[in-house]
Each structure stands twice: as structure tokens, then as C-alpha cells.
Scaffold this motif. Sequence first.
Motif, PDB file in Angstrom:
ATOM      1  N   GLY A 252      10.405  14.148  -3.744  1.00 48.11           N
ATOM      2  CA  GLY A 252      11.142  15.037  -4.643  1.00 48.11           C
ATOM      3  C   GLY A 252      10.610  15.103  -6.066  1.00 48.11           C
ATOM      4  O   GLY A 252      11.370  15.357  -7.008  1.00 48.11           O
ATOM      5  N   HIS A 253       9.307  14.916  -6.230  1.00 45.88           N
ATOM      6  CA  HIS A 253       8.734  14.922  -7.589  1.00 45.88           C
ATOM      7  C   HIS A 253       8.946  16.238  -8.321  1.00 45.88           C
ATOM      8  O   HIS A 253       9.034  16.261  -9.547  1.00 45.88           O
ATOM      9  CB  HIS A 253       7.227  14.644  -7.540  1.00 45.88           C
ATOM     10  CG  HIS A 253       6.909  13.246  -7.090  1.00 45.88           C
ATOM     11  ND1 HIS A 253       5.635  12.843  -6.791  1.00 45.88           N
ATOM     12  CD2 HIS A 253       7.701  12.164  -6.878  1.00 45.88           C
ATOM     13  CE1 HIS A 253       5.652  11.572  -6.423  1.00 45.88           C
ATOM     14  NE2 HIS A 253       6.895  11.144  -6.454  1.00 45.88           N
ATOM     15  N   GLU A 254       8.964  17.356  -7.584  1.00 44.72           N
ATOM     16  CA  GLU A 254       9.110  18.649  -8.270  1.00 44.72           C
ATOM     17  C   GLU A 254      10.453  18.719  -8.995  1.00 44.72           C
ATOM     18  O   GLU A 254      10.620  19.458  -9.958  1.00 44.72           O
ATOM     19  CB  GLU A 254       8.957  19.808  -7.272  1.00 44.72           C
ATOM     20  CG  GLU A 254       7.519  19.969  -6.797  1.00 44.72           C
ATOM     21  CD  GLU A 254       7.374  20.832  -5.550  1.00 44.72           C
ATOM     22  OE1 GLU A 254       8.092  21.845  -5.438  1.00 44.72           O
ATOM     23  OE2 GLU A 254       6.549  20.492  -4.687  1.00 44.72           O
TER      24      GLU A 254
ATOM     25  N   SER B 154       4.660   6.372  -8.857  1.00 44.50           N
ATOM     26  CA  SER B 154       4.762   7.682  -9.514  1.00 44.50           C
ATOM     27  C   SER B 154       5.693   7.634 -10.714  1.00 44.50           C
ATOM     28  O   SER B 154       5.343   8.122 -11.788  1.00 44.50           O
ATOM     29  CB  SER B 154       5.248   8.737  -8.523  1.00 44.50           C
ATOM     30  OG  SER B 154       4.379   8.789  -7.425  1.00 44.50           O
ATOM     31  N   THR B 155       6.863   7.065 -10.538  1.00 43.03           N
ATOM     32  CA  THR B 155       7.793   6.994 -11.665  1.00 43.03           C
ATOM     33  C   THR B 155       7.277   6.039 -12.743  1.00 43.03           C
ATOM     34  O   THR B 155       7.226   6.403 -13.926  1.00 43.03           O
ATOM     35  CB  THR B 155       9.191   6.579 -11.179  1.00 43.03           C
ATOM     36  OG1 THR B 155       9.600   7.518 -10.176  1.00 43.03           O
ATOM     37  CG2 THR B 155      10.187   6.565 -12.315  1.00 43.03           C
ATOM     38  N   PRO B 156       6.860   4.813 -12.357  1.00 42.35           N
ATOM     39  CA  PRO B 156       6.368   3.900 -13.385  1.00 42.35           C
ATOM     40  C   PRO B 156       5.141   4.415 -14.146  1.00 42.35           C
ATOM     41  O   PRO B 156       5.014   4.150 -15.335  1.00 42.35           O
ATOM     42  CB  PRO B 156       6.006   2.636 -12.593  1.00 42.35           C
ATOM     43  CG  PRO B 156       6.851   2.679 -11.381  1.00 42.35           C
ATOM     44  CD  PRO B 156       6.995   4.140 -11.051  1.00 42.35           C
TER      45      PRO B 156
ATOM     46  N   GLY C  13      10.187   1.878 -10.354  1.00 42.08           N
ATOM     47  CA  GLY C  13      10.011   2.545  -9.064  1.00 42.08           C
ATOM     48  C   GLY C  13      11.044   2.064  -8.056  1.00 42.08           C
ATOM     49  O   GLY C  13      11.600   0.975  -8.184  1.00 42.08           O
ATOM     50  N   VAL C  14      11.304   2.898  -7.032  1.00 46.62           N
ATOM     51  CA  VAL C  14      12.309   2.503  -6.043  1.00 46.62           C
ATOM     52  C   VAL C  14      11.895   2.876  -4.613  1.00 46.62           C
ATOM     53  O   VAL C  14      12.526   2.475  -3.648  1.00 46.62           O
ATOM     54  CB  VAL C  14      13.681   3.143  -6.375  1.00 46.62           C
ATOM     55  CG1 VAL C  14      13.698   4.638  -6.019  1.00 46.62           C
ATOM     56  CG2 VAL C  14      14.822   2.418  -5.695  1.00 46.62           C
ATOM     57  N   GLY C  15      10.792   3.630  -4.480  1.00 47.80           N
ATOM     58  CA  GLY C  15      10.455   4.244  -3.186  1.00 47.80           C
ATOM     59  C   GLY C  15      10.282   3.284  -2.026  1.00 47.80           C
ATOM     60  O   GLY C  15      10.364   3.690  -0.872  1.00 47.80           O
TER      61      GLY C  15
ATOM     62  N   GLY D 221       5.554  13.316   4.952  1.00 48.44           N
ATOM     63  CA  GLY D 221       5.670  11.868   4.888  1.00 48.44           C
ATOM     64  C   GLY D 221       4.326  11.192   4.775  1.00 48.44           C
ATOM     65  O   GLY D 221       3.320  11.647   5.324  1.00 48.44           O
ATOM     66  N   GLY D 222       4.315  10.115   4.044  1.00 53.55           N
ATOM     67  CA  GLY D 222       3.092   9.336   3.881  1.00 53.55           C
ATOM     68  C   GLY D 222       3.363   7.885   4.252  1.00 53.55           C
ATOM     69  O   GLY D 222       2.778   7.352   5.176  1.00 53.55           O
ATOM     70  N   PHE D 223       4.254   7.262   3.503  1.00 52.28           N
ATOM     71  CA  PHE D 223       4.654   5.874   3.748  1.00 52.28           C
ATOM     72  C   PHE D 223       3.458   4.929   3.775  1.00 52.28           C
ATOM     73  O   PHE D 223       3.476   3.917   4.461  1.00 52.28           O
ATOM     74  CB  PHE D 223       5.462   5.757   5.046  1.00 52.28           C
ATOM     75  CG  PHE D 223       6.643   6.684   5.089  1.00 52.28           C
ATOM     76  CD1 PHE D 223       7.789   6.391   4.370  1.00 52.28           C
ATOM     77  CD2 PHE D 223       6.588   7.867   5.808  1.00 52.28           C
ATOM     78  CE1 PHE D 223       8.875   7.262   4.387  1.00 52.28           C
ATOM     79  CE2 PHE D 223       7.661   8.738   5.822  1.00 52.28           C
ATOM     80  CZ  PHE D 223       8.806   8.441   5.110  1.00 52.28           C
TER      81      PHE D 223
HETATM   82  N1  MCN Z   1      13.333   7.975  -8.940  1.00 51.78           N
HETATM   83  C1  MCN Z   1      14.373   8.160  -9.822  1.00 51.78           C
HETATM   84  N2  MCN Z   1      14.744   7.141 -10.664  1.00 51.78           N
HETATM   85  C2  MCN Z   1      14.119   5.938 -10.627  1.00 51.78           C
HETATM   86  C3  MCN Z   1      13.060   5.722  -9.700  1.00 51.78           C
HETATM   87  C4  MCN Z   1      12.683   6.784  -8.869  1.00 51.78           C
HETATM   88  O1  MCN Z   1      14.974   9.228  -9.844  1.00 51.78           O
HETATM   89  N3  MCN Z   1      14.464   4.950 -11.453  1.00 51.78           N
HETATM   90  C5  MCN Z   1      12.881   9.065  -8.075  1.00 51.78           C
HETATM   91  C6  MCN Z   1      11.462   9.481  -8.477  1.00 51.78           C
HETATM   92  O2  MCN Z   1      11.386  10.308  -9.553  1.00 51.78           O
HETATM   93  C7  MCN Z   1      10.927  10.068  -7.200  1.00 51.78           C
HETATM   94  C8  MCN Z   1      11.544   9.161  -6.145  1.00 51.78           C
HETATM   95  O3  MCN Z   1      12.740   8.616  -6.750  1.00 51.78           O
HETATM   96  O4  MCN Z   1      11.322  11.392  -7.049  1.00 51.78           O
HETATM   97  C9  MCN Z   1      10.619   8.004  -5.727  1.00 51.78           C
HETATM   98  O5  MCN Z   1      10.034   7.498  -6.880  1.00 51.78           O
HETATM   99  P1  MCN Z   1       9.099   6.197  -6.972  1.00 51.78           P
HETATM  100  O6  MCN Z   1       9.883   4.991  -6.737  1.00 51.78           O
HETATM  101  O7  MCN Z   1       8.340   6.305  -8.238  1.00 51.78           O
HETATM  102  O8  MCN Z   1       8.083   6.292  -5.741  1.00 51.78           O
HETATM  103  P2  MCN Z   1       6.908   7.364  -5.562  1.00 51.78           P
HETATM  104  O9  MCN Z   1       7.367   8.678  -5.963  1.00 51.78           O
HETATM  105  O10 MCN Z   1       5.656   6.826  -6.121  1.00 51.78           O
HETATM  106  O11 MCN Z   1       6.807   7.403  -3.988  1.00 51.78           O
HETATM  107  C10 MCN Z   1       6.049   6.460  -3.270  1.00 51.78           C
HETATM  108  C11 MCN Z   1       6.922   5.639  -2.364  1.00 51.78           C
HETATM  109  C12 MCN Z   1       6.074   4.954  -1.366  1.00 51.78           C
HETATM  110  S1  MCN Z   1       4.782   4.034  -1.924  1.00 51.78           S
HETATM  111  C13 MCN Z   1       6.293   5.103  -0.029  1.00 51.78           C
HETATM  112  S2  MCN Z   1       5.343   4.198   1.037  1.00 51.78           S
HETATM  113  C14 MCN Z   1       7.308   6.009   0.445  1.00 51.78           C
HETATM  114  C15 MCN Z   1       8.396   6.236  -0.546  1.00 51.78           C
HETATM  115  O12 MCN Z   1       7.885   6.492  -1.754  1.00 51.78           O
HETATM  116  N4  MCN Z   1       6.910   7.093   1.149  1.00 51.78           N
HETATM  117  C16 MCN Z   1       7.805   8.128   1.324  1.00 51.78           C
HETATM  118  N5  MCN Z   1       9.378   7.071  -0.151  1.00 51.78           N
HETATM  119  C17 MCN Z   1       9.079   8.118   0.672  1.00 51.78           C
HETATM  120  N6  MCN Z   1       9.965   9.127   0.861  1.00 51.78           N
HETATM  121  C18 MCN Z   1       9.617  10.187   1.618  1.00 51.78           C
HETATM  122  N7  MCN Z   1      10.504  11.181   1.797  1.00 51.78           N
HETATM  123  N8  MCN Z   1       8.382  10.268   2.202  1.00 51.78           N
HETATM  124  C19 MCN Z   1       7.489   9.279   2.080  1.00 51.78           C
HETATM  125  O13 MCN Z   1       6.297   9.371   2.638  1.00 51.78           O
END
Ligand code: MCN
Length: 788
Positions: free
Chosen positions: A503-505, A544-546, A734-736, A241-243
Motif C-alpha cells: 500500500g505504498h501509493e 520502506s518506511t524506515p 517498519g512493521v511488514g 506479493g513478494g514476501f
Molecule cells: N506502515 C505504516 N506505519 C508504520 C509502519 C508501516 O503505516 N509505522 C505502512 C507502510 O507505510 C507500508 C506498510 O505499512 O504501506 C508496510 O511498511 P513497512 O513495514 O515499511 O514494510 P515494507 O513496505 O518495506 O514492506 C516489506 C515487508 C516485507 S520485507 C515482506 S517480506 C512482506 C511485507 O512487507 N511482503 C509483503 N508485507 C507484505 N504485504 C503484502 N501485501 N505483500 C507482500 O509481499
Amino acid sequence: MKRKEDARFIRGRGQYVDDVVLPGMLHGAVLRSPLAHARILSIDTSAAEAHPKVHAVITGETLAGLGLAWMPTLSHDTQAVLATDKVRFQGQEVAFVVADDRYAARDALALIDVEYEPLDPVIDAKRALDPDAPVIRTDKDGKADNHIFDWESGDRAATDAVFADAEAADDQLVVVQDMIYPRVHPAPLETCGAIADMDPVTGKLTLWTTTQAPHAHRTLYALVAGLPEHKIRIISPDIGGGFGNKVGIYPGYVCAVVASIVTGTPVKWMEDRSENLMSTSFARDYHMRGEVAVTRDGRIRGVRVHVLADHGAFDATAQPTAFPAGFFGVFTGSYDLEAAHCAVTGVYTNKASGGVAYACSFRITEAVYLIERMVDVVAHDLGIDPAELRMRNLLRPEQFPYQSKTGWEYDSGDYPHTLQVALDKAGYAELRAEQADRRRRFEAGEPVSLMGIGLSFFTEAVGAGPRRSMDILGLGMADGAELRVHPTGKAVLRVSCQSQGQGHETTFAQIVAQELGISPDDIDVVHGDTDQTPFGLGTYGSRSTPVSGAATAMVARKVRERAKIVAAAMMEVSADDLEWNDGRWQVAGDPDASRSMADIAMAAHSNLELPDGVEGHLDATCVYNPPNLTYPCGAYVCLVEVDPGTGAVDVRRFVAVDDCGVRINPMIVEGQVHGGLADGVGMALMQCIAFDLDGNCLGGSMMDYLLPTSLECPSWELGETVTPSPHHPIGAKGVGESATVGSPPAVVNAVIDALAPYDVRHADMPLTPAAVWCAAQGNPLRPDLGIT
Ligand code: MCN
Ligand code: CUN
């Protein structure tokens, strides 16, 4: 598709930083200040150095000799690595002990004798600006106050004109509300740490560390410490986890590097839970005043905001923009306004450096909370249903791409539709009817709980980002991707972003699979190692996704175009005659004449078959520089039950409809939303890092800093709408962080709605039972937020 990485995680075969053991490795521990504000008179390390298992004790003085006592922060401030002159928050790093094992290092901390002269601490952000307040940053030449910055966004004159007009008109009004977004901490499962291994012979530094941004960290170590960048390797393995907690560079990392240089052996430093909670990466701590100019029939005309931002003792905002409060500029939310203006003032206090990220996209969280609370306050004052008020003011689909009043270009969305889907899913009208019945029974004196319905509609801005607006230390925000298809048709993708659990892998393999017609199981994704991956700025701000995801799609398309030339040569036709069909290059109109990526890859590697001028191998690189951010949105409906006797809140239902454009892996997206919703329930109801008047941190353990568990969370009800991003190669946004951003206002709005029989207009998070009960009694005191 299920997550590829889980095969190792569920077997306990992940490799986290603390799992890494190097031969001869020593262990470091940090001595921390017990006081929030004090002058350091002396530090005596002799007894610790005499400990038989201790190899070295490093102090600020040692570091000063190397020019490393202070380090720059991402927001152009400086931060003490080890304190020399003063300590400025409880838990600040004062000395670093290196010993044979973790226990000896901890024991030796007690042998260090530090003489402190206590100073008055500044804990309250408002007090920080008093002319007679003690000055915290006396290290800064000529600094005579605790003011950090003034930042504004929007058109002040135009906004003031709208407000003057609204104040003068009978059919309009101005609604004002103060609110606090309290200080919170991301508290990832794995705390922060590093293992530094400086090879004295080759001069190569290998740093295993918990970082969300390995490449950016490498460049920073090179720039700050003067180490040659090509001799630094940063490995960020599986991270628990990072968050946002792992965006910044912490003093412990620097100490581990220095300790490895000094001792000539690898040195490991892992913080414990209290150290993580007390000294790293706080977020929020915004004291906000929102003002809305609105017509009496519910047309919102303008928004005006003033914010006091408590950034702690060092301004270490993980802020990738050139602006100190950059993303707060989306405070206009999802609404069509005539004018908007905000002003943010940043101040120093004697708290750990704050202003950092926590699933927040750098201030969007506060901005969304503010506007979504304000809309509910307006609804309360006007007696208009909050869903109806939102519907009247949301941007309409034909307004996209929409130029916001603060200079952002929202790429796409159909907000009224997304809100309607959420209202339908929740059964909004029936819920209101049930609520009315419940209120009648409550007023009649029946012992019933109070039912509250809360909405929020958010627009996120993720995928940093366009080079013009967001350069970090002069580095652009472009991400690289490298793709190799091997002779047997198996592929390896190398990306610069770094997964901490997202889940990037899996998802990145899915992007390549979609573009090349290879199974995702045949694609390996390499990340988190600067020696093995192309440059890019890492994983934060849901980028990451964008960004990396876009680079991945583009690099796969490059490989596909190269494969086309090879396929044409193989089939002895012109490349112009080929079309991409069902994952194969096929001769147009002749389904029997086609080649798969595996056929093509084998031919591309056996150069014998290739005519002159056709390059062998099947690989490509790509650097993607996004033209804009992506703007996901969502509509949330929260249903709570409040016990009027105790103030306890139970989240009964939560409906979340997210629009993140095209979904690569719907299951992973849902997982991201689940996590963010739990975060939101936590922040709204229980998470808060509070301080007493002496600056003692009251959230230094998980007994005091409460995180939500499954017991506090309902079974989430998710829905979706899909509005692709027009500029992203596969239309994904992005959705994270969406749910963490969007859910707190929905929960708070629900609790305030439940308290309607007591005519409560607002109460600040965290809405603990005591806070809710006090709000119902009309008691404004909040010792947990420093309001006494
Ligand atoms: N995804 C997808 N379809 C989309 C958007 C995203 O399938 N339209 C998938 C992506 O491919 C990716 C995941 O969802 O596997 C998250 O994608 P994205 O929104 O691009 O975010 P990031 O991968 O850049 O993750 C960063 C984001 C941030 S900034 C925080 S803070 C956070 C979050 O992710 N920290 C997390 N979610 C987390 N989830 C876990 N388990 N651990 C963290 O530390
Ligand atoms: Cu704002 S927390 Mo995330 O960007 O790592």
C-alpha cells in the motif's frame, strides 16, 4: 484512509507481469532436472530445435560462450544459470526453450534428451559435514567438503564464563534444547517471471520483472552481464506479493534476457506454481541448539547458541549484510543478559538454494523463534509462569537506547508495558484459571480438548541500513526520493522502493500530505520503474518506511522550506516572519496572512512574481542514509485447543499487540499484521518443504505444501503501543514482517503448553496432527523433518 491502489485492484485493473503483452513476443520455458544430484553426460537439443514453433534452445554451453553459465549470488557465492557439469537439486535449470507460445515451449522441453549419471544426494545437513559425504560444489577449485562458512556473534569467553558459573552454582542451572526451524517457502500469489525486450537498434534492454528491488537488479545486470547500466530499464509493475521471494535474481530472468538478445524479439518467461515452489527462494532450514544459563528464581544470565544452516546447493542468501548469517545476531531477543554467543555453520546440500528471505529480515525469524521457545522451556523446567518469567527479564524502558550483547543498538521501546497491554487484552489470569479447570476435567477422564496458552515477545530490527554494517556489493543502503509540486498544487512523488501489496501509493502520499498540507488524493506515488525513480535498494527487510519513508518526509520538508521563501516573496515579508501552521505558511501572529501549497506552487511556476534570486518551480530531491535500524517490538498471546485423540490444533484466539512507533495508516498496519499472523499459524502448524532420501521435493504443489486459509485462522485481536523511533523523521518503525517473525513461537508455545499433561517439553514445527499426537505419545520420530 482507504488504500488508493485498491480502486484498480478490486476492478481487476491491476497490471501484473504476466498481464504484459508486447508485439511479437515469444515465450520461454525451462527444462528442469528430475534428479537431485547427477553428472550431465550429454544434452541433445536437436529434436527440440526441429520443432516448427521453436526459435531457439539455450543450454549452459550457450551461456558459457557468453561467460554467463554461472552468476554471482548476493552472498558472494556463485549459482549455475543453466547446469553444465552437474545438476545439484531437483528442479534445477538445465535448458531454456524459446517458442511461439507457452504451450509449444513446454511441448519442446520433452524433446530435449539429457543423459544423466546419478550421484549420491546429500539431503541431511548433518550428513553434509561427514568426511565421506559426496562433495556437491565440485565446480569450486579445491573444494573438498560441503562446508560454506562459520560465523559467530557475541563474546564467547564471557559467555562460557557465565555458563561455567551457572553449572557450578546450586542456585542456578543450564537449560538446553535442540530445535529445528523447517524449510518453508513464501509462495506469493504471483509466481516469478520476466519479459525481456532488447532493442537491437538502440541497444536498450527493457525488463519487466517481478522484483522487489528494481534498482539493485539493474546494477547487478550491468555488473554481471556487462550491459551498460544507462541502457537498462527495469519495470516492476503491480506484483502479486513478494514476501522475500522476489529479492534475488533467478536463472529464468537471465535466460529471458539472453533469449531476447539471441532472437531479437521480446521474450516472456513465467514460472508455474510447482516451479516456484521447487526452485526459488526457500527460507529457514536452521538446526539449532539453544542453551540458557538461569538462576533458579528466573533471572536469565546468558544465552549460547549453535546453528547448522542448510543453504542448499548454492548459497543465494538474500543477505544484504557483509555477514553470512548477519541478523541472527539478534538472538538475545528482548532480554537483559550478561553475556551471549552464537556460532552458525553453513553447509551445502542437494536442495534448491536456501538461506533466503521469507518475511524474515534475514534470520531474525529463526533467532526470535529460538529465544522465545527457550524462554518457555526455561519456564517449564523452573515451574515459573512464562509471562512472569518474561516480565522479570525484559529490557526496561530506561535502558534505551540499548546496546545489545551482540552489538546492536535498540532504538526505543517500553517492553513491560507492551507485554502488559497484551496480557490484559487476552485476560491472561482468567485464561489460566479456565485452563486449570480444563486440565482437572481431562485428568478426571472427561472427553475434553486440551487448552494451551502461548506467549511470545519479539524485537525486530528493520530498515537496512547503516552504511558501515550493510554494504551490498559495495553499494550503500541509502534511498532517494524526488518530489514535484505542480502549478495547481498537485504533487508527484518518486521513490525507489517497490510495493508488492503493502500500500505504498497510499502511505507515502499520506507522509507528503502531512508535511505539505495537500490532500493525499492530490499526490501520486511513482515506483517500480528505474527510468522514473531515483536509486535505492528496494523493498525488503521492512525497510520502506524506515528508509524510503524517511526520505519522503525529508524531501517534503525540503519542498516546504523552498515554499517558505516563495511565500515570503508573495506576501512581501521576511521568511523569518513565517510559521508553518495548519498546512499553510502564515505570517506569525496574523492568521489572515497565509498561503497554501497550491497558492505557492502557482506563484513558483509563474516566475514573473518572484524577486531576483528566488528559484522558480517547487521540487526537491533527497537521499536518506539512516543512522540506525528501527526496532519494532510486539507481545503476542495465542490460545489453542488440542484434540488429544487426533493431535489436531485449533487456534481459538490470537491477541497481537504491536509497537511500530508512529503509525502512518493504522488500517494498513493492521492488514500487515493480519497477514503475518496467518503466516505464523501456517508455519507453526502446516507449512514445510520436505525432501525424501533421494532428494525429491515433497512440497512441489499446493496439495502438499499447505498454506493457511481463513478456516485455520481465528478473528485476530489487535492492540498497539506507540514508542516512536527517536532517529526517524516521523518516528515510524517498519512493521511488514513483525507478525511473521513474532507469531510462530506463540503458536508453538501454546501447543506445547496444551500438552502439559503429557509432560512434553518441545516438538518441532510444523505441528501437524501427526506430529502433535506423536509428541504426546513420546515418539520422537519426524519423517517430515528427516528424523527417522
Ligand atoms: N506502515 C505504516 N506505519 C508504520 C509502519 C508501516 O503505516 N509505522 C505502512 C507502510 O507505510 C507500508 C506498510 O505499512 O504501506 C508496510 O511498511 P513497512 O513495514 O515499511 O514494510 P515494507 O513496505 O518495506 O514492506 C516489506 C515487508 C516485507 S520485507 C515482506 S517480506 C512482506 C511485507 O512487507 N511482503 C509483503 N508485507 C507484505 N504485504 C503484502 N501485501 N505483500 C507482500 O509481499
Ligand atoms: Cu525477509 S522477506 Mo521481506 O525482506 O522481502
